[in-house]
Design an enzyme around this catalytic site. Structure first.
Site, mmCIF file in Angstrom:
data_model
loop_
_atom_site.group_PDB
_atom_site.id
_atom_site.type_symbol
_atom_site.label_atom_id
_atom_site.label_comp_id
_atom_site.label_asym_id
_atom_site.label_seq_id
_atom_site.Cartn_x
_atom_site.Cartn_y
_atom_site.Cartn_z
ATOM 1 N N LYS A 132 -7.959 8.793 -19.088
ATOM 2 C CA LYS A 132 -8.903 9.423 -20.223
ATOM 3 C C LYS A 132 -7.475 8.959 -21.489
ATOM 4 C CE LYS A 132 -12.106 10.338 -17.928
ATOM 5 N NZ LYS A 132 -12.602 11.468 -17.546
ATOM 6 N N ASP B 211 -6.198 21.028 -13.261
ATOM 7 C CA ASP B 211 -7.166 19.597 -13.440
ATOM 8 C C ASP B 211 -5.908 19.518 -15.337
ATOM 9 O OD1 ASP B 211 -8.008 16.997 -14.706
ATOM 10 O OD2 ASP B 211 -9.787 17.631 -13.357
ATOM 11 N N ARG C 205 0.939 -1.091 -0.115
ATOM 12 C CA ARG C 205 0.393 -0.137 -0.035
ATOM 13 C C ARG C 205 0.912 1.236 0.156
ATOM 14 N NH1 ARG C 205 -2.047 1.339 4.015
ATOM 15 N NH2 ARG C 205 -2.020 -0.468 4.977
ATOM 16 N N TYR D 88 -15.532 19.024 -13.867
ATOM 17 C CA TYR D 88 -15.468 18.096 -13.559
ATOM 18 C C TYR D 88 -16.727 17.735 -12.399
ATOM 19 C CZ TYR D 88 -15.098 12.549 -13.459
ATOM 20 O OH TYR D 88 -15.702 11.132 -14.188
HETATM 21 C C1 LIG Z 1 -12.789 11.997 -15.851
HETATM 22 C C2 LIG Z 1 -12.522 13.182 -15.281
HETATM 23 C C3 LIG Z 1 -11.617 13.127 -13.445
HETATM 24 C C4 LIG Z 1 -12.557 11.855 -12.856
HETATM 25 O O1 LIG Z 1 -11.331 10.368 -13.294
HETATM 26 P P1 LIG Z 1 -11.621 9.661 -12.950
HETATM 27 O O2 LIG Z 1 -10.399 8.287 -13.554
HETATM 28 O O3 LIG Z 1 -12.683 8.925 -13.764
HETATM 29 O O4 LIG Z 1 -11.712 8.694 -11.322
HETATM 30 C C5 LIG Z 1 -11.434 14.374 -13.502
HETATM 31 N N1 LIG Z 1 -11.103 15.545 -14.082
HETATM 32 C C6 LIG Z 1 -11.564 15.481 -15.575
HETATM 33 C C7 LIG Z 1 -11.418 16.609 -16.115
HETATM 34 C C8 LIG Z 1 -12.164 14.367 -15.804
HETATM 35 O O5 LIG Z 1 -12.639 14.428 -17.605
#
Ligand SMILES: *Cc1c(COP(=O)(O)O)cnc(C)c1O
Length: 379
Positions: free
Chosen positions: A203, A178, A52, A109
């Site tokens: 993504k 982000d 962990r 998001y």
């Molecule tokens: C999808 C997304 C997230 C969350 O990510 P996960 O891997 O699904 O937890 C956060 N910020 C943005 C801009 C996203 O597109």
């Protein structure tokens, strides 16, 4: 394998994070599937003790991600997480406490708002403002942390990271960006003044729609340490297999993002030609409201195109008529996907609003498919 800044992106991604070459060893070692490590005697300074806390497969991926987010900065470190939300929560929940104020985007998001609600319950003042027009500038006074998401998902608005980071730092606030949509090849928030580059690796970073992953990169150990401790405390760790798949996928990041950005622009231009389509947004379109700010700070404009169809029924007919674009959430994958965002209820978007993630198919095939689906939806 030291990152060499003379090399281009395509060269850097295939070598990112690889260990030094050793005779008869694999170039990218396989996943270390282990919960614990041989740990004799004194544990102080042991790099690997329990699964962990640390894993050599994470270590290699973290080196790669740090090299890409902060080229040439040996002090930069990455911490990988089980998902983007795990990474986002780690920064916000480990850094902010009762009495602090944080500034979030009002159009980020959709789950960011849930984290904001959690923070409010802990006595944190949560302020929000839109991404467009650098509106978060207006609510910065006295804030401890500024959270930016640019381009924003799903609206594709862009804010000026450098301008907002300078204003936040003048007021003593930390800045997190982000970077999910742009990927580190599209935008480098740390070089633009941010303290944290945070992203969902689910993504475009990994790009095959088969892995959930998140990361946080900072240049300062004082900022990185609480993030790492948060991961260990809540156990928001990525699996070794996912980490290895992610590292393997990075090798094609340049190929994928270059192809996807070109395809996205072609699809956006085709969408615009149709009278039933309005508000086509893509930061790479020269006359997009976000283009000027995007061109200043982004190196690639990403794979997402958003647009509005006349109503919910039209959008549903369009999505059903597409042959090459699957109806799915998420974005950034090699296969094109699209969805009507209004079906979730979380984003402030019209019923006919569609977010389309453009894959690596041939541009001409995608354009033809989108045109044909628009004709069929028109009826
Ligand atoms: C999808 C997304 C997230 C969350 O990510 P996960 O891997 O699904 O937890 C956060 N910020 C943005 C801009 C996203 O597109």
């Amino acid at each position: 394998m030291a990152d060499d800044l003379r090399d281009g992106d395509g060269t850097r991604v295939v070598r990112a994070g690889l260990p030094a070459e050793e005779p008869y060893a694999p170039p990218l070692p396989g996943p270390a599937l282990t919960a614990h490590y041989h740990l004799p005697g004194d544990v102080a300074g042991a790099p690997y003790a329990y699964g962990r806390d640390a894993n050599p497969t994470w270590t290699a991926l973290e080196r790669a991600v740090a090299e890409l987010e902060a080229p040439g900065d040996p002090a930069a470190t990455a911490t990988v997480f089980a998902s983007g939300m795990a990474a986002i929560s780690a920064v916000l929940l480990s850094r902010v406490g009762p009495g602090d104020a944080v500034v979030l985007p009002s159009d980020g998001y959709n789950l960011l708002a849930s984290v904001g609600e959690r923070l409010r319950g802990w006595g944190v003042e949560v302020r929000t403002a839109p991404t467009a027009g650098d509106a978060q500038l207006g609510v910065l006074d006295g804030a401890a942390l500024l959270w930016l998401e640019t381009p924003s998902n799903p609206g594709l608005d862009v804010c000026d990271i450098r301008r907002l980071a300078d204003a936040a730092h003048e007021r003593g606030a930390l800045v997190a960006v982000d970077n999910t949509l742009a990927t580190p090849l599209g935008q480098r928030p740390l070089a633009l003044g941010a303290d944290y580059a945070v992203a969902s690796g689910t993504k475009a970073l990994t790009g095959h729609g088969d892995v959930l992953l998140g990361y946080v990169v900072c240049r300062d150990e004082e900022l990185a340490e609480p993030v790492r401790l948060w991961r260990k405390t809540v156990g928001a760790i990525p699996g070794p297999m996912e980490s290895w798949l992610a590292h393997r996928s990075l090798a094609t990041l340049e190929l994928r993002t270059a192809r996807q950005a070109a395809n996205a622009l072609a699809v956006a231009e085709a969408l615009r030609e149709h009278p039933g389509v309005s508000d086509v947004r893509h930061p790479g379109l020269p006359d997009d409201p976000a283009h000027e700010a995007a061109a200043r700070q982004m190196r690639r404009f990403g794979c997402v195109v958003s647009f509005t169809l006349p109503d919910k029924g039209f959008a549903e007919r369009f999505l059903a008529a597409l042959r090459l674009v699957g109806e799915a959430t998420s974005f950034g994958g090699v296969r094109s996907t699209a969805e009507r965002r209004g079906r979730w209820g979380g984003d402030a978007v019209p019923e006919g609003f569609v977010r389309l993630s453009v894959g690596v198919e041939d541009a001409a095939d995608l354009v033809a498919d989108v045109r044909a689906a628009l004709e069929r939806a028109t009826g």
